[in-house]
Design an enzyme around this catalytic site. Structure first.
Site, PDB file in Angstrom:
ATOM      1  N   CYS A 166       0.385   3.477   3.025  1.00 53.56           N
ATOM      2  CA  CYS A 166       1.041   2.875   4.197  1.00 53.56           C
ATOM      3  C   CYS A 166       2.532   3.171   4.170  1.00 53.56           C
ATOM      4  O   CYS A 166       3.142   3.465   5.201  1.00 53.56           O
ATOM      5  CB  CYS A 166       0.809   1.365   4.227  1.00 53.56           C
ATOM      6  SG  CYS A 166      -0.929   0.876   4.230  1.00 53.56           S
ATOM      7  N   CYS A 215       0.832  -1.213   0.000  1.00 53.36           N
ATOM      8  CA  CYS A 215       0.000   0.000   0.000  1.00 53.36           C
ATOM      9  C   CYS A 215       0.865   1.261   0.000  1.00 53.36           C
ATOM     10  O   CYS A 215       1.675   1.474   0.906  1.00 53.36           O
ATOM     11  CB  CYS A 215      -0.921  -0.024   1.221  1.00 53.36           C
ATOM     12  SG  CYS A 215      -1.652   1.570   1.641  1.00 53.36           S
ATOM     13  N   CYS A 253      -6.927   9.040 -19.051  1.00 53.20           N
ATOM     14  CA  CYS A 253      -7.138  10.230 -19.891  1.00 53.20           C
ATOM     15  C   CYS A 253      -6.536  10.018 -21.284  1.00 53.20           C
ATOM     16  O   CYS A 253      -7.126  10.411 -22.303  1.00 53.20           O
ATOM     17  CB  CYS A 253      -6.509  11.461 -19.238  1.00 53.20           C
ATOM     18  SG  CYS A 253      -7.121  11.824 -17.568  1.00 53.20           S
ATOM     19  N   CYS A 267      -2.199  10.996 -16.659  1.00 47.84           N
ATOM     20  CA  CYS A 267      -3.256  10.018 -16.366  1.00 47.84           C
ATOM     21  C   CYS A 267      -3.439   9.033 -17.527  1.00 47.84           C
ATOM     22  O   CYS A 267      -3.738   9.428 -18.666  1.00 47.84           O
ATOM     23  CB  CYS A 267      -4.558  10.760 -16.083  1.00 47.84           C
ATOM     24  SG  CYS A 267      -6.035   9.738 -16.130  1.00 47.84           S
TER      25      CYS A 267
END
Length: 493
Positions: free
Chosen positions: A57, A54, A405, A402
């Site tokens: 994290c 993660c 995108c 992105c």
């Protein structure tokens, strides 16, 4: 697959912990086999449920480790790897990472909703240790308690059996996450602060004491949760608080003027308050007009200043840089240099309240030509293109990096080509990382697409449909103000 549970002898557990601690970590590692037993050994325990893969994290890890070191011997911090201890994580309803929870004597007490920085975690968790309200037995105890970096709320009562004390303790228990509480059952303890009966005093942090406001505020009503909470909320920050990463979300809940400079209350108290006092002197003239004030350390917020106001680290020098940010997201920057007599700040505020200031808007340059089927929108042309009252507009907010995108780009271009002959509709796009997005558009991820109908520019409609040309055409046929005019030279879908 059968899960094998092993119950290790306490001596082996202690050996494992000793070896682990020797490696330098002050965060306890707990798992399915020892969580209940270990958590029950601590009056208060903060636990992070995480997954090694993660990203959030990983970002939290150094802050969490630093907080554990600072709290060592006071209050322990622990972590559970949910990829190998699924039973414990499932039992406590963990469905996202990281999830932080507070435990008391082994029982879950609630979610941790505090800051994610080391200092923020330390401050938040210190409020969780011990009783929610500290008992003060003498005037010396009182002086020691209120000599704090944070505000203090202290109740004075006639005795242990006071009904008002019982209500005060209920409030302190409910609000311990946010404020420091203490109480005395001898009203004489607060004699030098004018205490002559049961009451509550709010002590502002000594470092923020100023001749421009009361340093101690008195609450004399009958204590109830709602009334005392309101009193604290309305008075705890005072006229010009210290804006930090931990309290910024609270302070920015209102229209806020912030002066950024070298704010350092640990090493330069006098220099820090030199500028703050000049800001407060001016603030007293405008404090009843709906604008709040704060000072902030420029270095702490430099990345934000550069991103939000285009201010480089070398600009301004040691002189305060002043901005206003409203709840609606409108931004203003004081262009005149801050003068020591405060007159430039007065003029800035007079212009702000007279609505003579031009809003600061982060914008790319206006394109020299904009003849492609998909119109390029920048912040400076948003009103001209998207808010054109005569046209329906479909606008995509995107980020250059992105992937979604990039996948949408040829489809969106084809849509623009199909509608290029329709004078009533505009297909547009805006780089949301390089331009300020208007506050009534909620852009949290990319791409985010809105349909803005003519004559209803204050009611943009979020597009939640499919991402094929046919999906967009179907949507626009339904929502457009006028019938679509499609380019018949292309295959109509």
């Amino acid at each position: 697959m059968t899960r094998v549970k092993m119950r290790l002898p306490r001596s082996i557990i202690c050996l494992v912990l000793t070896v682990w601690c020797a490696e330098g970590s002050d965060v306890l590692e707990l798992g399915d086999s020892d969580f209940d037993r270990s958590a029950a050994m601590h009056e208060t325990l903060l636990v992070e449920f995480f997954a090694p893969w993660c990203g959030h994290c990983q970002q939290l890890a150094p802050e969490y480790e630093a907080a554990a070191t600072k709290l060592k011997g006071t209050l322990p911090l622990a972590k559970v790897d949910c990829t190998v201890n699924s039973e414990t994580c499932e039992r406590f309803g963990v469905n996202g990472y990281p999830t932080l929870k507070i435990f008391r004597n082994g029982d879950e007490a609630g979610s941790y909703d505090g800051p994610r920085t080391a200092d923020g975690i330390v401050s938040y968790m210190k409020k969780q240790a011990g009783p929610s309200s500290v008992s003060l037995l003498s005037e010396a105890d009182l002086d020691s308690f209120v000599d704090s970096y944070e505000a203090s709320v202290v109740g004075f009562f006639s005795g242990e059996d006071s009904t008002q004390l019982a209500e005060f303790l209920k409030v302190s228990s409910a609000l311990r996450d946010s404020y420091r509480f203490a109480h005395s059952t001898d009203v004489g303890t607060g004699l030098k602060y004018g205490v002559d009966g049961e009451c509550v005093l709010l002590f502002r942090p000594p470092r923020l004491n100023s001749k421009f406001e009361e340093n101690v505020v008195k609450y004399t009503e009958s204590i109830s949760y709602s009334s005392l909470r309101t009193f604290i909320r309305d008075n705890v920050f005072g006229l010009c608080p210290h804006l930090t990463s931990e309290n910024k979300d609270i302070l920015r809940g209102s229209d806020l003027l912030t002066a950024y400079y070298n704010v350092d209350y640990l090493r330069n108290l006098k220099g820090t308050n030199y500028w703050r006092n000049r800001i407060m002197k001016v603030a007293t003239q405008f404090q009843d007009r709906g604008l709040s004030f704060a000072v902030a350390d420029r270095q702490e917020f430099q990345d934000e200043l550069e991103e939000e106001f285009g201010v480089g680290s070398s600009e301004g020098g040691d002189i305060p840089l002043v901005t206003i940010r409203t709840r609606e997201g409108h931004k203003y920057s004081m262009q005149e240099e801050f003068t020591r007599d405060g007159k430039s700040l007065e003029r800035f505020l007079e212009d702000y309240f007279a609505k003579r200031l031009k809003r600061y808007v982060k914008s790319e340059p206006v394109p020299e030509s904009n003849d492609d089927p998909v119109k390029v929108v920048v912040a400076d042309t948003f009103d001209e293109i998207v808010n054109d009252p005569e046209k329906d507009v479909l606008v995509e907010f995107y980020a250059p990096w992105c992937g979604h995108c990039k996948n949408l780009e040829p489809i969106y271009k084809e849509l623009g080509e199909k509608l290029s002959g329709d004078p009533n509709i505009v297909i547009a796009k805006m780089d949301a990382t390089a331009n300020d997005v208007p506050p009534n558009y909620d852009v949290q991820g990319f791409p985010t697409i809105y349909f803005v109908p003519s004559g209803q520019k204050d009611q943009p409609q979020r597009y939640e449909g499919g991402r094929e040309v046919s999906d967009f055409i179907t949507f626009l046929k339904k929502e457009a103000t006028n019938p679509l005019i499609l380019d018949e030279s292309r295959d109509e879908l």
